[in-house]
Structures are given as C-alpha cells and as structure tokens.
Motif scaffolding. Structure first.
Motif, PDB file in Angstrom:
ATOM      1  N   PRO A  48       0.720  -1.291  -0.304  1.00  0.00           N
ATOM      2  CA  PRO A  48      -0.364   0.142  -0.084  1.00  0.00           C
ATOM      3  C   PRO A  48       0.816   1.254  -0.246  1.00  0.00           C
ATOM      4  N   LEU A  49       0.857   2.293  -1.348  1.00  0.00           N
ATOM      5  CA  LEU A  49       1.398   3.200  -0.900  1.00  0.00           C
ATOM      6  C   LEU A  49       0.647   3.705   0.685  1.00  0.00           C
ATOM      7  N   VAL A  50       1.907   4.624   0.862  1.00  0.00           N
ATOM      8  CA  VAL A  50       2.764   5.665   1.836  1.00  0.00           C
ATOM      9  C   VAL A  50       3.169   7.153   1.933  1.00  0.00           C
ATOM     10  N   TRP A  51       3.608   7.141   0.899  1.00  0.00           N
ATOM     11  CA  TRP A  51       4.046   8.579   0.412  1.00  0.00           C
ATOM     12  C   TRP A  51       4.196   8.714  -1.039  1.00  0.00           C
ATOM     13  N   GLU A  53       4.079   8.064  -4.631  1.00  0.00           N
ATOM     14  CA  GLU A  53       4.466   7.377  -5.233  1.00  0.00           C
ATOM     15  C   GLU A  53       5.185   5.703  -4.290  1.00  0.00           C
ATOM     16  N   MET A  54       4.548   5.681  -3.202  1.00  0.00           N
ATOM     17  CA  MET A  54       6.291   4.515  -2.208  1.00  0.00           C
ATOM     18  C   MET A  54       5.507   4.467  -1.329  1.00  0.00           C
ATOM     19  N   ASP A  55       5.605   2.415  -1.387  1.00  0.00           N
ATOM     20  CA  ASP A  55       4.696   2.262   0.073  1.00  0.00           C
ATOM     21  C   ASP A  55       6.103   2.094   0.957  1.00  0.00           C
ATOM     22  N   GLN A  56       5.872   1.435   2.091  1.00  0.00           N
ATOM     23  CA  GLN A  56       6.677   1.439   2.485  1.00  0.00           C
ATOM     24  C   GLN A  56       8.302   1.122   2.880  1.00  0.00           C
ATOM     25  N   GLN A  57       8.119   0.295   2.097  1.00  0.00           N
ATOM     26  CA  GLN A  57      10.016  -0.203   1.945  1.00  0.00           C
ATOM     27  C   GLN A  57      10.651   1.057   1.209  1.00  0.00           C
ATOM     28  N   ASP A  58       9.976   1.262  -0.083  1.00  0.00           N
ATOM     29  CA  ASP A  58      10.356   2.671  -0.491  1.00  0.00           C
ATOM     30  C   ASP A  58      10.536   4.009   0.266  1.00  0.00           C
ATOM     31  N   ILE A  59       9.979   3.781   0.976  1.00  0.00           N
ATOM     32  CA  ILE A  59      10.263   4.918   2.254  1.00  0.00           C
ATOM     33  C   ILE A  59      11.461   5.416   2.733  1.00  0.00           C
ATOM     34  N   ASP A  60      11.384   4.066   3.347  1.00  0.00           N
ATOM     35  CA  ASP A  60      11.909   3.821   4.052  1.00  0.00           C
ATOM     36  C   ASP A  60      13.438   3.639   3.807  1.00  0.00           C
ATOM     37  N   PRO A 236       7.281  13.141   5.374  1.00  0.00           N
ATOM     38  CA  PRO A 236       7.091  12.499   5.226  1.00  0.00           C
ATOM     39  C   PRO A 236       8.604  11.093   5.756  1.00  0.00           C
ATOM     40  N   VAL A 237       9.310  11.914   6.660  1.00  0.00           N
ATOM     41  CA  VAL A 237      10.396  11.579   7.321  1.00  0.00           C
ATOM     42  C   VAL A 237       9.224  10.509   8.578  1.00  0.00           C
ATOM     43  N   ARG A 238       8.701  11.009   8.656  1.00  0.00           N
ATOM     44  CA  ARG A 238       8.031  10.874  10.494  1.00  0.00           C
ATOM     45  C   ARG A 238       7.746   9.054   9.625  1.00  0.00           C
ATOM     46  N   LEU A 239       7.269   9.417   8.922  1.00  0.00           N
ATOM     47  CA  LEU A 239       6.303   7.682   7.855  1.00  0.00           C
ATOM     48  C   LEU A 239       7.196   7.044   7.560  1.00  0.00           C
ATOM     49  N   SER A 240       8.753   6.709   7.170  1.00  0.00           N
ATOM     50  CA  SER A 240      10.219   6.464   7.598  1.00  0.00           C
ATOM     51  C   SER A 240      10.085   5.682   8.766  1.00  0.00           C
ATOM     52  N   LYS A 241      11.242   4.487   8.239  1.00  0.00           N
ATOM     53  CA  LYS A 241      11.556   3.908   9.351  1.00  0.00           C
ATOM     54  C   LYS A 241      12.497   4.557  10.701  1.00  0.00           C
TER      55      LYS A 241
END
Length: 336
Positions: A48-51, A53-60, A236-241
C-alpha cells in the motif's frame, strides 16, 4: 528552470539578494536521479502507498542513505584519516560552554584575521551521532582563508528520549552565544554564517526559523547559510523507519519543519543535493528551494552531479567543491 552548475559562476550575498528580488535565480528542476545499492533492486510486490508513489519499503529506503551510497564506510574512513592530519596541523580549538550541561559546548578554530567572519558548522548523523572533535578537517581551509570555524556539540536523540526539540534548542542557544560573544575571540557578530549537512541541515533550518527578536536579538542574526542534503518537512520522515528512533509528535512535525515557516527566514540560502542521493533527499531540497523562491527569499539550489549523500557532505572541507565553494563565495573568502 535550469539547474545551477556549482562550477559555472560565483555567488555573493549581494547577488543572491538582488537576484531573488527580480526573480532571476535559477533553481534545479531536472528529474531526480539516484544510484541504488544494488542498482537494480530485487523484484517484489509493491505494498500500500504510504507517501507519494512509495510503499513502506520505498520510503524506508528513501530515508536510508546507505541504500544509495555504496562507499559510506570508505568516506567515513577518509574523514577519520584526514581529521587526524588536520588536528596535528591546526592549533587546538578553544572549547567553551554555551549552556549548563556537559555536552553543551562548542569548539572555536580561530583564524589570525582580526574581526573575522564566523562560520558555524552543525553536524549530521541521522540525529543519532557525531561530535565536534570529528570535524577539524572541515575547519582547516576556512581558518587559513580568514574565517573562524565553530563546531557545535549537542545531544543526540538517543540521549533525549527520541525528541529532536532539545537538540534544536541547543543549536539555537549555541548560535546565540556565538553572536553575543563573537568579539571575545576576534569574530565579527555581524558576519555569522551557517554550514551543515544531512540532519545537521535540518537543525540549521530550524535555527534559521528562530524568532530571535523574542530573545532581544536582531532577526538577521545569521547572515547566510549553506545547507547540504537536508530535510525541511518532517511529515514523510515521520512515515519512514526513522520513527523507530525519533518519537515524532504532531507538534514536533509542525514546529520543526522549516518548509512550514518560510516567512521566518531572514538570510540568503544555498540549498544543495547530489544527483546520486535518495529520491526523497533530492525532492526535499528542490521543494524547499522552490518554496523559498516563491516567497521572494534569496536562494540558490545547487545540484551536484555525480555526488551521493556522503560525498556532498565531504565537500564542506573543500573550497573548490560543492558546499565549500558555496561557503567561500557567500563569506567572500579568498581561496589563494
């Protein structure tokens, strides 16, 4: 708008102000490029998109610079090696306290020039590491060219229970101390500048949005800043690891996102990123520069071709490369 080549022309504070006034400063708008390690990621199903066009792995991965910098360890080894050489060559810095706790100290590398400009360096390290004595190598060219170089020490998030706010407040107090006490070490308080990289550029951007008048200081305490590879919106940083070690809150995100307080910025800025950085670090720099330009603030975006995140930071100590060149031009230092 065409991207600036950092080697194409000189830049002065006067030119920045004049350029911004007539809307002539060029900001980079080239499509983001990046260099992953490995270059071609393993095939996987996107979640699922998180930010954007990125999913969780992408934004991490977009907030993990090691994914896009194969030579991170080599660059750090280089810094350690060259730092020791610089420590052997330069006089020991004057170490003074800017606050009451043990960590709240700064190192002043003095130049021989009287009433000299002062360049304050705020280090990076994902808000998790870094100490002042690791960056003598950055000080050497500025001291020899006629500027004092001041390196701040401050806590990391592991020491503040995951809160960035105390770190920001420490950097603000340190800069205020430098302004108030510059003449005590031969510095000119009216020529105080910042330079930084990575999470240090996030902290610098928070210094730049400080409401200095509430402390009885002029709004333009800082006369200019060079910000390399920073983060200017924490959403977006907050949404990352990174949220695994930073305890983000709504208040932290709002108050410590310089993108949301452009009106408080009262200094010309150089905002830089490398073309081999993560897509998000590139976007953060571009969007911040565009927002500054739209608000009529003097800004120059430098797009450093062929540089990754750590390589951009390394240029702080090089007057003929990305961040060092920008700082020398901003402060009007002679490279000869």
């Amino acid at each position: 708008m065409a991207a600036d080549n950092p080697h194409s022309h000189s830049m002065t504070r006067r030119a920045l102000v004049a350029g911004a006034a007539v809307g002539t400063l060029a900001l980079g708008a080239e499509p983001a490029t990046a260099q992953r390690c490995p270059a071609v990621p393993l095939a996987r199903s996107k979640g699922p998109l998180v930010w954007l066009e990125m999913d969780q792995q992408d934004i991490d991965e977009a907030y993990d610079n090691d994914v896009y910098a194969f030579n991170a360890k080599s660059i750090n080894d280089r810094r350690v090696y060259n730092n020791q050489i610089a420590r052997d060559l330069l006089d020991k810095p004057q170490r003074v306290a800017y606050g009451p706790s043990e960590i709240e100290k700064l190192d002043i590398y003095k130049t021989k020039r009287a009433n000299a400009p002062v360049l304050v360096f705020i280090h990076g390290g994902s808000w998790r590491g870094g100490r002042a004595d690791q960056f003598t190598v950055y000080a050497e060219p500025y001291v020899k060219a006629g500027a004092h170089f001041v390196v701040l020490d401050f806590n990391n998030v592991g020491e503040t229970n995951g809160d960035i706010t105390p770190m920001v407040e420490q950097c603000r107090r340190a800069v205020a101390w430098v302004y108030r006490n510059a003449s005590s070490f031969g510095g000119n308080p009216n020529e105080l500048y910042l330079i930084s990289r990575s999470s240090g550029s996030h902290l610098s951007s928070c210094v730049l949005i400080t409401e200095w008048e509430k402390q009885g200081l002029p709004r333009d305490v800082v006369k200019g800043a060079v910000l390399g590879s920073g983060m200017y919106d924490l959403k977006p940083v907050r949404l990352s690891k990174r949220s695994s070690f930073v305890k983000f809150t709504d208040a932290m995100e709002q108050e410590l996102s310089a993108m949301r307080h452009i009106d408080r910025i009262n200094a010309p800025l150089v905002v830089a990123h490398g073309t081999l950085e993560t897509p998000e670090f590139q976007r953060q720099a571009r969007d911040f520069a565009k927002a500054l330009e739209a608000a009529g603030k003097p800004v120059k975006l430098v797009v450093a071709r062929g540089y990754n995140h750590y390589e951009v930071g390394e240029t702080i100590g090089h007057p003929y490369a990305v961040l060092g060149r920008a700082a020398f031009e901003m402060i009007k230092l002679d490279r000869a």
